[in-house]
Design an enzyme around this catalytic site. Structure first.
Site, PDB file in Angstrom:
ATOM      1  N   LYS B  81       0.908  -1.277  -0.044  1.00  0.00           N
ATOM      2  CA  LYS B  81       0.030  -0.031   0.036  1.00  0.00           C
ATOM      3  C   LYS B  81       0.773   1.266   0.021  1.00  0.00           C
ATOM      4  O   LYS B  81       2.050   1.383   0.691  1.00  0.00           O
ATOM      5  CB  LYS B  81      -0.927  -0.286   1.252  1.00  0.00           C
ATOM      6  CG  LYS B  81      -2.173   1.107   1.344  1.00  0.00           C
ATOM      7  CD  LYS B  81      -2.730   0.887   2.724  1.00  0.00           C
ATOM      8  CE  LYS B  81      -3.857   2.064   2.483  1.00  0.00           C
ATOM      9  NZ  LYS B  81      -4.838   1.925   3.633  1.00  0.00           N
ATOM     10  N   SER B 156      -9.629   1.686   2.689  1.00  0.00           N
ATOM     11  CA  SER B 156      -8.610   2.362   1.784  1.00  0.00           C
ATOM     12  C   SER B 156      -7.855   1.639   1.093  1.00  0.00           C
ATOM     13  O   SER B 156      -7.242   1.958   0.277  1.00  0.00           O
ATOM     14  CB  SER B 156      -7.921   3.582   2.683  1.00  0.00           C
ATOM     15  OG  SER B 156      -7.190   2.803   3.647  1.00  0.00           O
ATOM     16  N   SER B 180      -9.916  -0.641   6.938  1.00  0.00           N
ATOM     17  CA  SER B 180      -9.406  -0.366   5.594  1.00  0.00           C
ATOM     18  C   SER B 180      -8.520  -1.513   5.042  1.00  0.00           C
ATOM     19  O   SER B 180      -8.306  -1.505   3.897  1.00  0.00           O
ATOM     20  CB  SER B 180      -8.354   0.844   5.665  1.00  0.00           C
ATOM     21  OG  SER B 180      -8.930   1.786   5.471  1.00  0.00           O
TER      22      SER B 180
END
Lengths: 498, 493
Positions: B81, B156, B180
């Protein structure tokens, strides 16, 4: 704004009016702790390195970094708390103080807020003829910010540059109660606080390098009034003397505002040492809302009481403790003890001289006048002073046991400042030993009488006052070496014989 | 090169590299080639560098050739990420304010993966600073759900979850603050673990809400999830909140079944508004696990319904402080202005997107003088009550079973203008975040419209192994081909 200017009006009645008021002062002192590394990372804390060379992702506040608490900084803060009789909290909490400033890389300072490391305690200062205790509100740990520099750039445009070497240097903030009543008391408080920090060796006390910084909260009120007046905060005072001056200035300013029927505004002032005035920096309306909240990246600071006790047991002897010991063990006056405990090393120096000389009071006199005289002139610390305590002790012993006179002692002392030899060697090598044998003294007396027939006749005729003149001549002739009592005896005998 | 093994498990790929059946270089090339074909459709990555990936792979091959002992992740591609700091590799957090920013250091988890011999495929797209549930808040572009390109992958960590679901990488790391990792895992039909708070060092994870943020693995199998977790967990001196209790999960423990385990279902929290297909899936899974010997019981989490309100005070408050450093002074975007105040205002006004600005404002307000007690402090107290709810429920049950999300993946654009609806999508994931307990989302079948359903297991602190074991038990009998996104399998060349 006229009220903020220095006093210009005729002040015939001002003194009397001033006397009706008292100043109320609380001080906030920031002291840099002399740890090797910063409070939340491993970077060096050394002063004076090239800008931004003692930084890492943590103290630069780069994205993703986390603080790791330096145990030594905690220890130093706890030592300070214990030394001033504060209560050390078993649990204290770090908090974020949020504000924007270019030299604050994270946009917040990690500090402590509602649960500080230490609370209470106090520092004793001189006030009037006695002692007065200035209470402490708290001592807490926090990190220092960087430094903004404003060099002039091209075309006279002022630029701002940021040096983050100082970012993350550990600080303690020491907040006093509003117990201080004058600039003079503030000065004494600061001197004594600094003395404690330096005895503990937790701060180098260097104000020029910013190791010690002070803000003052100042208000005035009529004597006897219980409520406090509105306070103003003064910042940017870069010496203890400036703190004293700024408080005096601000007191005067506030009294004149109140006297002229005005109200003191709650504001932050900057001390301008060149002009000798405090100028408005920001008003109450412009005050920051720091939005404190507990720092989630650090755990609560939990101290084992046994650890705290261990730190207490390892505390070095403190100035007041040594002062008491010196007056008790050596019988010297409190005043002397205070002068001699100015620094830990001076106290150690004195103790050795006192022991070696066998005459502590004489040792004290010599250090306070001769040694400190030279040191003040040369700006030397006791460590830099050229005469080691054993040698000085020997010299004072020679004086105390009357092997040499005080006057000769001073000559030897002067020589010792630049020579490697001890006092005994110097006395011998320079023929400075006293003349105290009967034969030599009688010979000296005869010489003096022969050289001063007139005065000698006067003495014989009964004019006693002239005898002192002859003694003086004998001392002069012998360059002070003649034994002061014995030469009188010798002169009497020779005058009688003549 | 064929895609033959891109949907193999990380475990199998790693084994084949260690046994020199395949080189790490071959593995990397295969995944990179596949990514070249899928990237445009899915938009999973913010940053990819083919040369860097291949260089990492050949370094692994060299280590193997030297006889170095590597881990089961040797040569296994891992997606990161974009809020995990990677040395000299762009790390933007999906924000314009960090455009072009190159961290000078690796996050702890990145370091661990490098040592383990993993090969990075790139930096995956995410909601800006991890604030969002759809990856639509990325300042760059939205990512598509590989099961339905008109739908969001969740967020996210949407890029990471979509990338694993689509076979661009067998493993990915995401970060989970209020769901997330779990929510995008559920939306993309993969496993996503939010470890116990403190189980994984946050050093190098760009902070959103420090007391909630945890890095977590995303994978297509329970065993792979454990494999990745095992590499990243444990105490790190650089994160004072990281804990030594976090221990690796022995893979064999995952095969021990659920016999005797008590699974609690918080019926009071699940209540209304949950998609019936998700509820049906919950019942189906509960029944299947009961058949395997688990005891199913009801548990109560009475304060969990205050989770969203609590979370949206605490997380923005911490974020408002954590994001203060993006001021244009030292790195990242700086607006050209005449004075300092304007520089701050314009830099942050332009550099941050709407959702980030909204949360900074919320958080600043919650911490303001006069409001702190009513908002932040009150929220912290409720948080304590929620934590106690879990403590109590988890004395009766060994794990709690509930949906990961109330709905299947929604359409791109559907909730962008309704932040509250977006926030409510996290109703089932936020409670475990507030309590700091571990939670795992695992794939539990598909809706009739062929959209993934994710269910969630929540456990006691540092009992990640229990969650993985339960999910593994379900997976071992129910894993099926449906887990390959058809959209992609149809387009395979």
């Amino acid at each position: 704004m006229s009220a903020t200017g220095p006093a210009t009006e005729s002040t015939a009645g001002a003194g009397a009016r001033q006397d009706r008021y008292e100043t109320v002062v609380g001080l906030e002192v920031h002291a840099q702790l002399r740890t090797e590394s910063k409070i939340f990372c491993g970077c060096s804390t050394k002063f004076g390195a090239r800008p931004n060379t003692q930084v890492c992702p943590v103290c630069l506040g780069l994205p993703g970094v986390l603080p790791v608490l330096n145990e030594r900084a905690v220890r130093f803060a706890v030592m300070t708390g214990l030394a001033v009789g504060a209560k050390v909290a078993e649990r204290s909490v770090f908090a974020r103080k949020n504000y924007f400033y270019p030299d604050l890389p994270k946009g917040y300072q990690i500090s402590q807020y509602d649960r500080p490391l230490c609370t209470g305690g106090g520092i004793d200062i001189r006030s009037g003829g006695g002692w007065k205790r200035i209470g402490l509100v708290r001592i807490h740990l926090e990190e220092d910010a960087g430094k903004s520099l404003h060099p002039e750039g091209r075309e006279g445009v002022t630029t701002t540059r940021v040096d983050l070497n100082r970012s993350g240097v550990p600080l303690i903030e020491i907040v006093s109660e509003p117990d201080i009543r004058s600039g003079t008391e503030a000065y004494d408080y600061l001197i004594r606080l600094k003395q404690i920090l330096m005895y503990l060796d937790v701060c180098d006390g260097n104000m020029e390098e910013g190791s010690l910084r002070c803000d003052a909260n100042v208000s005035v009120r009529l004597k006897g009034q219980a409520a406090f007046g509105t306070k103003a905060e003064i910042k940017n005072m870069n010496s203890f003397r400036n703190v004293e001056r700024a408080i005096a200035f601000e007191t005067d300013r506030q009294i004149r505002i109140v006297e002229s029927g005005g109200r003191v505004a709650q504001e932050t002032l900057l001390w301008n040492a060149d002009k000798g005035i405090a100028e408005t920096m920001r008003s109450k309306e412009e005050a920051h809302d720091y939005r404190y909240f507990p720092e989630p990246d650090l755990l609560t600071l939990d101290l084992d009481p046994a650890w705290v006790e261990a730190v207490r047991s390892e505390l070095p002897e403190l100035p007041h403790q040594i002062r008491d010991r010196l007056t008790r063990d050596f019988g010297i006056p409190e005043y002397d003890a205070e002068v001699l405990t100015e620094t830990r090393s001076l106290a150690t120096y004195y103790e050795e001289v006192a022991r070696r000389s066998g005459n502590p009071k004489l040792a004290s006199n010599w250090i306070m006048t001769e040694v400190n005289g030279i040191r003040n002139k040369e700006g030397q610390s006791i460590e830099e002073f050229p005469i080691r305590p054993d040698r000085l002790g020997d010299l004072i012993k020679m004086i105390a046991t009357e092997r040499i006179s005080g006057k000769i002692g001073k000559q030897v002392f002067e020589m010792m400042l630049t020579r490697p030899e001890g006092p005994d060697e110097l006395v011998k090598a320079h023929g400075l030993l006293p003349i105290d044998d009967e034969g030599s003294l009688r010979a000296l007396a005869r010489e003096v009488i022969a050289a001063n027939p007139g005065p000698a006749a006067e003495v014989r005729a009964g004019k006693e006052r002239t005898f002192a003149f002859l003694v003086g001549q004998a001392m002069k002739q012998s360059r002070g070496r003649a034994h002061p009592e014995k030469i009188q005896e010798a002169l009497r005998k020779e005058l009688g014989a003549g | 090169m064929s895609d033959a093994f891109v949907l193999e498990s990380a475990e199998a790929i790693g084994r084949s590299v260690l046994s020199r059946e395949r080189s790490a270089g071959d593995v990397a090339r295969t995944f990179l080639d596949r990514m070249d074909r899928t990237a445009e459709q899915l938009r999973t990555y913010l940053h990819r560098d083919r040369e860097q990936t291949l260089a990492m792979a050949s370094a692994v091959d060299a280590r193997i050739a030297r006889g170095e002992r590597l881990t089961p992740l040797a040569g296994v591609p891992v997606a990161l990420k974009d809020n995990l700091c990677t040395r000299c590799v762009p790390t933007t957090c999906g924000s314009k304010i960090l455009e072009g920013y190159l961290p000078p250091y690796d996050a702890h988890v990145v370091e661990r993966l490098r040592e383990a011999g993993a090969v990075f495929t790139g930096k995956t797209n995410c909601d800006e600073f991890a604030m969002g549930s759809s990856t639509e808040n990325s300042a760059y572009f939205p990512t598509k759900n590989p099961w339905d390109l008109e739908r969001v992958p969740g967020g996210s960590s949407g890029g990471s979850a979509a990338s694993v679901a689509a076979g661009e990488a067998p493993l990915a790391l995401g970060s989970d603050t209020g769901g997330s990792v779990r929510q995008p895992a559920a939306f993309c039909g993969v496993f996503g673990l939010k470890p116990t708070y403190g189980a994984v060092s946050r050093y190098g994870l760009v902070a959103f809400a420090s007391s909630l943020d945890q890095i977590g693995p995303i994978a297509r199998t329970a065993r792979d999830t454990a494999l990745l977790y095992n590499v990243i967990c444990g105490r790190d001196e650089r994160d004072m909140t990281s804990r030594a209790e976090a221990a690796a999960v022995p893979l064999e423990d995952l095969e021990r079944g659920v016999s005797g385990l008590r699974l609690g279902i918080p019926r009071d929290l699940i209540g209304e508004g949950v998609d019936p297909e998700i509820l049906a899936s919950l019942d189906r899974v509960a029944k299947a696990l009961a058949k395997k010997g688990a005891e199913i019981l009801d548990v109560s989490l009475p304060h969990a319904r205050y989770s969203i309100a609590t979370y949206y005070l605490i997380a923005p408050a911490e974020a408002s402080s954590n994001l203060a450093r993006y001021d244009g002074v030292r790195y990242g975007f700086r607006a050209k202005t005449d004075d300092l105040q304007a520089m701050y205002a314009v830099t942050r006004g332009r550099g941050f997107g709407r959702e980030v600005r909204r949360r900074i404002l919320l958080g600043t307000y919650a911490l303001s003088a006069g409001y702190y007690d009513a908002y932040y402090l009150r929220a912290m107290k409720v948080r304590t009550l929620i934590r106690r709810d879990f403590e109590q429920a988890l004395t009766r049950a060994d794990a709690i079973l509930l949906p990961t999300t109330p709905t299947p993946p929604f359409k791109i654009g559907e909730k962008v203008d309704d932040p509250l609806a977006m926030y409510l999508n996290d109703i089932f994931s936020v409670p475990a975040s507030l309590a700091g307990v571990p939670a795992l989302s695992f794939p539990a079948g598909m809706t009739k419209a062929n959209l993934p359903i994710g269910l969630q297991l929540v456990g006691r602190p540092f009992e990640e192994a229990t969650l993985l074991r339960v999910a593994r038990t379900w997976e071992s009998e129910n894993a099926d081909a449906a887990r390959v996104p058809r959209l992609l399998s149809e387009r395979r060349s």
